[in-house]
Design a protein around this motif. Structure first.
Motif, PDB file in Angstrom:
ATOM      1  N   ASN A  78       0.778  -1.213  -0.109  1.00 47.07           N
ATOM      2  CA  ASN A  78       0.207  -0.092  -0.134  1.00 47.07           C
ATOM      3  C   ASN A  78       0.937   1.077   0.148  1.00 47.07           C
ATOM      4  O   ASN A  78       2.249   1.313  -0.236  1.00 47.07           O
ATOM      5  CB  ASN A  78      -1.023  -0.130   1.135  1.00 47.07           C
ATOM      6  N   ASP A  79       0.313   2.335   0.308  1.00 42.66           N
ATOM      7  CA  ASP A  79       1.007   3.712   0.136  1.00 42.66           C
ATOM      8  C   ASP A  79       2.259   3.687   1.355  1.00 42.66           C
ATOM      9  O   ASP A  79       3.154   4.081   1.255  1.00 42.66           O
ATOM     10  CB  ASP A  79       0.007   4.715   0.313  1.00 42.66           C
ATOM     11  N   THR A  80       1.641   3.088   2.532  1.00 39.34           N
ATOM     12  CA  THR A  80       2.839   3.231   3.553  1.00 39.34           C
ATOM     13  C   THR A  80       4.183   2.210   3.186  1.00 39.34           C
ATOM     14  O   THR A  80       5.328   2.554   3.467  1.00 39.34           O
ATOM     15  CB  THR A  80       2.207   2.296   4.947  1.00 39.34           C
ATOM     16  N   GLY A  81       3.667   1.133   2.385  1.00 41.27           N
ATOM     17  CA  GLY A  81       4.977   0.393   1.909  1.00 41.27           C
ATOM     18  C   GLY A  81       5.621   1.128   1.010  1.00 41.27           C
ATOM     19  O   GLY A  81       6.863   0.996   0.910  1.00 41.27           O
ATOM     20  N   LEU A  82       5.113   1.788   0.042  1.00 42.21           N
ATOM     21  CA  LEU A  82       5.886   2.649  -0.763  1.00 42.21           C
ATOM     22  C   LEU A  82       6.714   3.722  -0.158  1.00 42.21           C
ATOM     23  O   LEU A  82       8.044   3.857  -0.597  1.00 42.21           O
ATOM     24  CB  LEU A  82       5.100   3.521  -1.828  1.00 42.21           C
ATOM     25  N   LEU A  83       6.192   4.120   0.916  1.00 41.76           N
ATOM     26  CA  LEU A  83       7.131   5.173   1.937  1.00 41.76           C
ATOM     27  C   LEU A  83       8.193   4.214   2.424  1.00 41.76           C
ATOM     28  O   LEU A  83       9.440   4.828   2.464  1.00 41.76           O
ATOM     29  CB  LEU A  83       6.224   5.728   2.713  1.00 41.76           C
ATOM     30  N   GLU A  84       7.845   3.127   2.961  1.00 46.39           N
ATOM     31  CA  GLU A  84       9.034   2.558   3.375  1.00 46.39           C
ATOM     32  C   GLU A  84      10.174   2.034   2.379  1.00 46.39           C
ATOM     33  O   GLU A  84      11.245   1.946   2.682  1.00 46.39           O
ATOM     34  CB  GLU A  84       8.373   1.028   4.003  1.00 46.39           C
ATOM     35  N   ILE A  85       9.733   1.565   1.202  1.00 48.39           N
ATOM     36  CA  ILE A  85      10.489   1.274   0.181  1.00 48.39           C
ATOM     37  C   ILE A  85      11.532   2.493  -0.252  1.00 48.39           C
ATOM     38  O   ILE A  85      12.635   2.462  -0.191  1.00 48.39           O
ATOM     39  CB  ILE A  85       9.808   0.717  -1.052  1.00 48.39           C
ATOM     40  N   ASN A  86      10.847   3.771  -0.300  1.00 46.59           N
ATOM     41  CA  ASN A  86      11.655   4.849  -0.544  1.00 46.59           C
ATOM     42  C   ASN A  86      12.582   5.255   0.371  1.00 46.59           C
ATOM     43  O   ASN A  86      13.724   5.736  -0.042  1.00 46.59           O
ATOM     44  CB  ASN A  86      10.339   6.168  -1.039  1.00 46.59           C
ATOM     45  N   ARG A  87      12.070   5.086   1.805  1.00 52.83           N
ATOM     46  CA  ARG A  87      13.261   5.753   2.828  1.00 52.83           C
ATOM     47  C   ARG A  87      14.273   4.638   2.834  1.00 52.83           C
ATOM     48  O   ARG A  87      15.161   4.871   2.979  1.00 52.83           O
ATOM     49  CB  ARG A  87      12.295   5.587   4.145  1.00 52.83           C
ATOM     50  N   ILE A 219      -0.884 -10.242  -5.880  1.00 48.26           N
ATOM     51  CA  ILE A 219      -1.539  -9.132  -6.676  1.00 48.26           C
ATOM     52  C   ILE A 219      -2.679  -8.598  -5.897  1.00 48.26           C
ATOM     53  O   ILE A 219      -2.759  -7.215  -5.760  1.00 48.26           O
ATOM     54  CB  ILE A 219      -1.672  -9.520  -8.182  1.00 48.26           C
ATOM     55  N   ASP A 220      -3.503  -9.311  -5.409  1.00 46.75           N
ATOM     56  CA  ASP A 220      -4.658  -8.707  -4.851  1.00 46.75           C
ATOM     57  C   ASP A 220      -4.585  -7.880  -3.678  1.00 46.75           C
ATOM     58  O   ASP A 220      -5.151  -7.084  -3.234  1.00 46.75           O
ATOM     59  CB  ASP A 220      -5.648  -9.923  -4.555  1.00 46.75           C
ATOM     60  N   SER A 221      -3.443  -8.427  -2.997  1.00 45.86           N
ATOM     61  CA  SER A 221      -3.179  -7.921  -1.634  1.00 45.86           C
ATOM     62  C   SER A 221      -2.324  -6.360  -1.758  1.00 45.86           C
ATOM     63  O   SER A 221      -2.352  -5.820  -0.641  1.00 45.86           O
ATOM     64  CB  SER A 221      -2.074  -8.999  -0.768  1.00 45.86           C
ATOM     65  N   CYS A 222      -2.110  -6.022  -2.824  1.00 41.56           N
ATOM     66  CA  CYS A 222      -1.413  -4.830  -3.114  1.00 41.56           C
ATOM     67  C   CYS A 222      -2.310  -3.803  -3.750  1.00 41.56           C
ATOM     68  O   CYS A 222      -3.040  -4.059  -4.707  1.00 41.56           O
ATOM     69  CB  CYS A 222      -0.032  -4.922  -3.757  1.00 41.56           C
ATOM     70  N   GLU A 223      -2.132  -2.504  -3.009  1.00 44.18           N
ATOM     71  CA  GLU A 223      -2.868  -1.408  -3.888  1.00 44.18           C
ATOM     72  C   GLU A 223      -2.444  -0.201  -3.292  1.00 44.18           C
ATOM     73  O   GLU A 223      -2.154   0.279  -2.139  1.00 44.18           O
ATOM     74  CB  GLU A 223      -4.561  -1.622  -3.294  1.00 44.18           C
ATOM     75  N   ILE A 224      -2.245   0.794  -4.415  1.00 42.45           N
ATOM     76  CA  ILE A 224      -1.868   1.988  -4.487  1.00 42.45           C
ATOM     77  C   ILE A 224      -2.987   2.886  -4.683  1.00 42.45           C
ATOM     78  O   ILE A 224      -3.660   2.994  -5.546  1.00 42.45           O
ATOM     79  CB  ILE A 224      -0.717   2.565  -5.230  1.00 42.45           C
ATOM     80  N   LYS A 225      -3.430   3.656  -3.358  1.00 46.49           N
ATOM     81  CA  LYS A 225      -4.353   4.709  -3.211  1.00 46.49           C
ATOM     82  C   LYS A 225      -4.135   6.159  -3.674  1.00 46.49           C
ATOM     83  O   LYS A 225      -5.225   7.092  -3.746  1.00 46.49           O
ATOM     84  CB  LYS A 225      -5.251   4.517  -1.945  1.00 46.49           C
ATOM     85  N   THR A 226      -2.981   6.766  -3.376  1.00 47.84           N
ATOM     86  CA  THR A 226      -2.532   8.140  -3.638  1.00 47.84           C
ATOM     87  C   THR A 226      -3.327   8.520  -4.793  1.00 47.84           C
ATOM     88  O   THR A 226      -3.045   8.019  -6.015  1.00 47.84           O
ATOM     89  CB  THR A 226      -0.945   8.229  -3.554  1.00 47.84           C
ATOM     90  N   GLU A 227      -3.964   9.950  -4.681  1.00 48.30           N
ATOM     91  CA  GLU A 227      -4.540  10.411  -5.560  1.00 48.30           C
ATOM     92  C   GLU A 227      -3.446  11.442  -6.442  1.00 48.30           C
ATOM     93  O   GLU A 227      -2.699  12.030  -5.631  1.00 48.30           O
ATOM     94  CB  GLU A 227      -5.830  11.236  -5.466  1.00 48.30           C
ATOM     95  N   LEU A 228      -3.311  11.377  -7.618  1.00 50.72           N
ATOM     96  CA  LEU A 228      -2.707  12.181  -8.236  1.00 50.72           C
ATOM     97  C   LEU A 228      -3.069  13.803  -8.425  1.00 50.72           C
ATOM     98  O   LEU A 228      -4.338  13.739  -8.565  1.00 50.72           O
ATOM     99  CB  LEU A 228      -2.064  11.885  -9.577  1.00 50.72           C
ATOM    100  N   ASN A 229      -2.193  14.660  -9.011  1.00 52.60           N
ATOM    101  CA  ASN A 229      -2.753  16.017  -9.185  1.00 52.60           C
ATOM    102  C   ASN A 229      -3.416  16.590  -8.102  1.00 52.60           C
ATOM    103  O   ASN A 229      -4.440  17.551  -8.235  1.00 52.60           O
ATOM    104  CB  ASN A 229      -3.455  15.972 -10.654  1.00 52.60           C
ATOM    105  N   THR A 230      -3.176  16.376  -6.877  1.00 55.94           N
ATOM    106  CA  THR A 230      -3.868  16.756  -5.635  1.00 55.94           C
ATOM    107  C   THR A 230      -2.706  17.454  -4.847  1.00 55.94           C
ATOM    108  O   THR A 230      -1.590  16.931  -4.788  1.00 55.94           O
ATOM    109  CB  THR A 230      -4.503  16.003  -4.970  1.00 55.94           C
ATOM    110  N   ASP A 231      -3.003  18.633  -4.112  1.00 53.07           N
ATOM    111  CA  ASP A 231      -1.934  19.287  -3.439  1.00 53.07           C
ATOM    112  C   ASP A 231      -1.418  18.343  -2.349  1.00 53.07           C
ATOM    113  O   ASP A 231      -2.038  17.727  -1.197  1.00 53.07           O
ATOM    114  CB  ASP A 231      -2.911  20.541  -2.795  1.00 53.07           C
TER     115      ASP A 231
END
Length: 988
Positions: A78-87, A219-231
């Motif tokens: 999820n989005d938290t996972g992406l943050l963890e990968i980036n960090r 594949i079903d267990s993964c989901e990125i929800k961050t909306e683009l083009n928002t502040d």
């Protein structure tokens, strides 16, 4: 099933563009796709965006490698996972430490290990083993049955087909800087790392249905929800949005009083802008910029606020900019409006000496977890990629050079050359490596790692892997913290004036400078060498042609000099119409209404927006896309083409003639990536006036400041030339009087040690520190004893005249230095208690030659401090000076000049021609024009002296010599006696 795909952001490895990868998946009917670039998430958000548009579920992560060793693949749940990968990536890339064999720092990340790297029984809940189809025959059935949930299908996708497999191999050879023939199998990906039919992949694993179901469940267990083009920017400067609104209003009203007093028009505009700023949630953005400027002011840093932000009266009241938008009729909507499709930005220029401190403040003030420099990436271009491929194939340099030059000429190509040209074409515009945007910074509300990996380039500040386009798509607005040398020499000049004359200068009294008749005269004469943005030959000629002596005309000049305006012919039209109002022709009555201020010529970006909106009926958002496209800041060609079609369709509906519409569009297109906003030009003109004031009233200190900042259009020797023209006495470096940089005392200047090309930095520091601690050097021997300078360094100092204070000639000094060096067999541990008297010798009289000092200076400094024409082998007989050209208009003359700079251009017929700038023997500047026939017969042959024959011509008050013949003139030898001629009586 394809959860480990790469794009070309796996630099020098993958061959898909991000969009092409997603398109390929859509063509195959895939419902999900995973992007895992090598140690990178650079294009994650483009990938997510493209997948969503194609109704494909995006999985994102990274493939982790230590050099070429594949460790594991990370996938964000999820989005938290992406943050963890980036960090995780940021930490290891910044500290340049190897990735662990088995990470233990994730809560929302799935880890896929390669087969046979770990035992299945040791895996945790979020850890799995990825199996390639080619590895199935080595998998033990017992282990799969014992741990059935731990096995995942892994089929990497790296390239499109066999051709791009070859591209991949070439990229790997370039990346490893080796011959392609020396690559081993472990150096590149397996040939099957391409898309295969999903049914074929499932069939390959038909005997292992558990692996198929495990992969689908993953594949079903993964989901990125961050909306683009928002502040995504920092939400509040203070405690809340309302507090920000109140604070910004307070600061704006206070600034309004300072800038305008009780001007009702200004007050109404401030109130209007504050309402829009609040409505569009930009209060915090303005306050953060104000905070940065306030910090710079408190530190005494000089800055210029520019960019479209200078259209804002609120920015003017907050002292973010020094451009009065009412005076210049700058409309706020260019900066911020509800229809604008892109975020606005402020450009803040600081001195190159101060910029890093400002950046450091922003990191510390807003937190390193929320701040980064904006990244970018350099791409392979034709010439560079052919050179790289030539090296990969082992071609000699001469053959590579021929290939690079061969674009416009036929060649007898062999098979290797044809291969290089073929793959060079495929590789053009591939990203090559991560880089740093010239000045952009991001400040996010959530941790910056939610959106990007931060790397640590040599610059020393964390830099995002995303570029400006992706940051905008995410919803992060950049803040531009830029540097320029113009501000550096303004600051240095003010310091030198205070030090040398005891005068404090308030450089922000720009309104006074603009009304100063002496400054106006300086512009009118185009005596602007060293002044920011208005010192180039082309700009000085333009100032002459426009008879420029006021601010508004300088603003216009700052814009029409840009290539987009000048190359389209609009600069010539502007000048002609300025001189002869009868030539003003408006393409349409509506155009007169819009462009009367600029004589019917589009000069500024704002003009394009006005024309697109009011003439062609595009809304402000569409007009803004046009504006961005012309400035090179937009990359959606499809949307741009749609707007172009609407432009022409609307014009047809309005009943405009087709040729009128076509010409208006041509003028818009001609701006290319070069036009300025009016606010930009106005900001530059303010800085130009600051430089002009200093040059007018404190010319010596100003030129020393320009020299000390090593920035400008010309090389250092010509700034020393200008310094001598002010009346300063310029001395060569002196061990007792020089500093590291050039210094001035009264009207006497000593060249800084920094200009001695072969002087070691260590010795330079020692000379200064020893002199500071124990006083001036008393003699050559005293210098040697105190600094223990080696013979080579000592000879350099003697040659340049650094011991002139001893009263001895250079040859005697060299003899004494040689003797003293032989006596000094070892460096003593401590200073001698008693000074030994120097041994005195009766030395013969060594002959001195007239030109040897000048030649020594050229050898040591790279230029001579004396009048260079003393070295010229031509005595100047039969030639005229630049000051005589007005009286010789239309006549053929001969002139003698020292080449300063050339500018090459192409004619309409694509032939080469050039413009030259020279100094004449009196030190005046001389311009030349070299049309193609003349340039072919008499080409430039590098720097030096030239005898020129040609006709004196004039264009709108600017004189030049139209060259029909030109010869390079050599230098005298140092033993030559200077002839008594017209040159010997000339002094600068």
């Amino acid at each position: 099933m394809f959860i480990n795909c790469k794009t070309w952001f796996s630099y020098r490895y993958g061959t898909y563009s991000t969009e092409a990868l997603v398109d390929a998946a859509a063509e195959r009917g895939l419902s999900s796709l995973g992007l895992c670039n090598i140690n990178s998430t650079a294009d994650t958000w483009d990938f997510v965006d493209f997948c969503r548009k194609k109704k494909i579920k995006p999985l994102v992560g990274a493939e982790i490698r230590n050099e070429d060793i594949f460790r594991y693949t990370l996938l964000a749940k999820n989005d938290t996972g992406l943050l963890e990968i980036n960090r995780f990536l940021s930490e290891h890339l910044q500290e340049k430490k190897a990735f662990p064999e088995r990470p233990d720092c994730f809560s929302a990340v799935i880890i896929l290990y390669p087969f046979e790297s770990l035992a299945a029984q040791s895996l945790k809940e979020h850890e799995f083993i990825g199996i390639l189809a080619t590895e199935l025959n080595r998998v033990k059935k017992q282990e799969i049955e014992a741990f059935p949930k731990k096995w995942i299908i892994r089929h990497p996708v790296t390239f499109q087909n066999k051709t791009y497999f070859n591209v991949h191999r070439l990229l790997r050879a370039i990346g490893k800087n080796t011959l392609i023939s020396k690559l081993g199998e472990k150096d590149f990906a397996a040939p099957d790392e391409m898309f295969v039919p999903e049914a074929a992949l499932m069939s390959a694993f038909r005997n292992f249905p558990g692996m198929i179901s495990n992969t689908l469940q993953l594949i079903d267990s993964c989901e990125i929800k961050t909306e683009l083009n928002t502040d995504k920017n920092k939400k509040h400067y203070s405690a809340s949005k309302e507090d920000d609104r109140i604070l910004l209003e307070k600061l704006a009203i206070e600034g309004l009083q300072y800038r305008y007093g009780n001007n009702p028009i200004a007050k109404a505009r401030v109130i209007k802008e504050l309402k829009i700023i609040d409505q569009l949630n930009f209060n915090a953005y303005f306050l953060i910029v104000w905070d940065v400027i306030r910090y710079a002011q408190n530190r005494g840093f000089y800055y210029v606020g520019r960019g479209s932000g200078a259209n804002s009266i609120v920015a003017y009241c907050l002292k973010i900019t020094d451009v009065d938008p009412i005076k210049l009729d700058l409309y706020f909507e260019r900066f911020l409006n509800p229809h604008r499709t892109s975020p606005p930005d402020f450009d803040m220029d600081f001195s190159w000496k101060d910029r890093d401190e400002v950046i450091d403040y922003i990191f510390k003030r807003y937190g390193k977890d929320h701040v980064s420099l904006l990244g970018m990436y350099s791409t392979f271009q034709r010439r560079a990629v052919i050179r790289e491929l030539g090296k990969v194939f082992g071609l000699p340099k001469e053959e590579i050079d021929q290939l690079v030059r061969g674009k416009d000429q036929p060649m007898n190509e062999d098979k290797i050359q044809r291969t290089i040209l073929k793959y060079g074409q495929l590789l053009e515009n591939f990203p090559n490596h991560h880089s740093i945007h010239p000045g952009g910074m991001l400040i996010s509300e959530k941790p910056i790692y939610q959106y990007t990996v931060n790397e640590m380039p040599p610059k020393g500040f964390c830099t995002a892997q995303v570029d400006m386009f992706l940051a905008e798509k995410i919803g992060l607005f950049k803040l531009d913290i830029l540097s320029q040398r113009g501000l550096g020499h303004i600051k240095e000049a003010i310091r030198l004036v205070k030090q040398n004359k005891g005068i404090d200068i308030d450089i922000h009294r720009v309104e006074e400078f603009m009304s100063d008749p002496k400054v106006a005269s300086q512009i009118r004469k185009a005596d602007t060498i060293g002044c920011f943005y208005i010192e180039s030959p082309a700009m000085r000629q333009l100032l002459t042609k426009l008879k420029c002596d006021d601010y508004l005309r300088l603003v216009a000049a700052s814009s029409i000099i840009r290539p987009g305006v000048s190359q389209s012919g609009m600069m010539k039209q502007y000048i002609e119409r300025f001189h002869d109002p009868k030539k003003i022709v408006y393409l349409h009555p509506k155009m007169k209404e819009l462009l009367e201020e600029t004589y019917g010529v589009m000069v500024y970006q704002e003009d394009v927006i006005k024309v697109a909106h009011h003439f062609a009926g595009l809304d402000m958002g569409e007009a803004d896309i046009l504006r961005r496209a012309m400035s090179g800041k937009y990359r959606s060609h499809n949307q741009f083409n749609a707007i172009k079609e609407k432009f022409f369709a609307n014009c047809r509906e309005f009943g405009y003639e087709e040729n009128t519409t076509a010409e208006v569009w041509r003028q818009i297109e001609s701006f290319g990536g070069y036009s300025f906003s009016k606010a930009h030009s106005a900001s530059f003109a303010v800085e130009s006036y600051q430089s002009l004031y200093l040059k007018t009233y404190f010319p010596m200190e100003f030129m020393v400041a320009v020299i000390n900042n090593f920035g400008g259009f010309y090389s250092t020797e010509f700034y020393f030339h200008e310094l001598k023209r002010t009346g300063a006495k310029v001395n060569p470096p002196c061990v007792n009087r020089s500093e590291y940089l050039t210094n001035i005392s009264g009207e006497e200047v000593f060249v800084g040690f920094i200009h001695i090309q072969q002087l070691e930095a260590k010795l330079c520091t020692l000379i200064l520190e020893e002199r500071e601690s124990n006083g001036p050097y008393l003699s050559l021997e005293d210098f040697i004893e105190r600094t223990h300078s080696g013979p080579e360094q000592l000879n350099i100092l003697i040659s340049v005249g650094a011991f002139a204070f001893t009263g001895l000639g250079k040859k005697k000094l060299l003899w004494k230095a040689n003797f003293a060096q032989k006596r000094l067999t070892a460096i003593p541990d401590s200073p001698a208690l008693f000074k030994e008297p120097a041994m005195d010798f009766v030395l013969p009289d060594f002959p001195d030659y007239p030109l040897e000092d000048a030649l020594d200076e050229i050898n040591v400094l790279g230029f001579a401090l004396t009048d260079m024409f003393r070295l010229c082998a031509h005595d100047g007989s039969g030639t005229v000076f630049a000051e005589q050209l007005p009286s010789l208009l239309g006549k053929n003359v001969e002139v003698l000049g020292q080449l300063v700079v050339t500018k090459d251009v192409r004619t309409i017929n694509r032939e080469h021609m050039a413009f030259g700038t020279f100094l004449d023997p009196k030190g005046d500047w001389l311009d030349s024009i070299h049309f193609p026939p003349s340039l072919k017969r008499f080409p430039f042959q590098g720097k030096g002296f030239y005898k020129i024959r040609g006709k004196v011509v004039i264009e709108f008050g600017a004189y030049a010599v139209e060259v029909n013949a030109m010869w390079k003139v050599g230098l005298k030898g140092k033993r030559e006696v200077e002839p008594i001629s017209m040159l010997s009586t000339i002094s600068i």
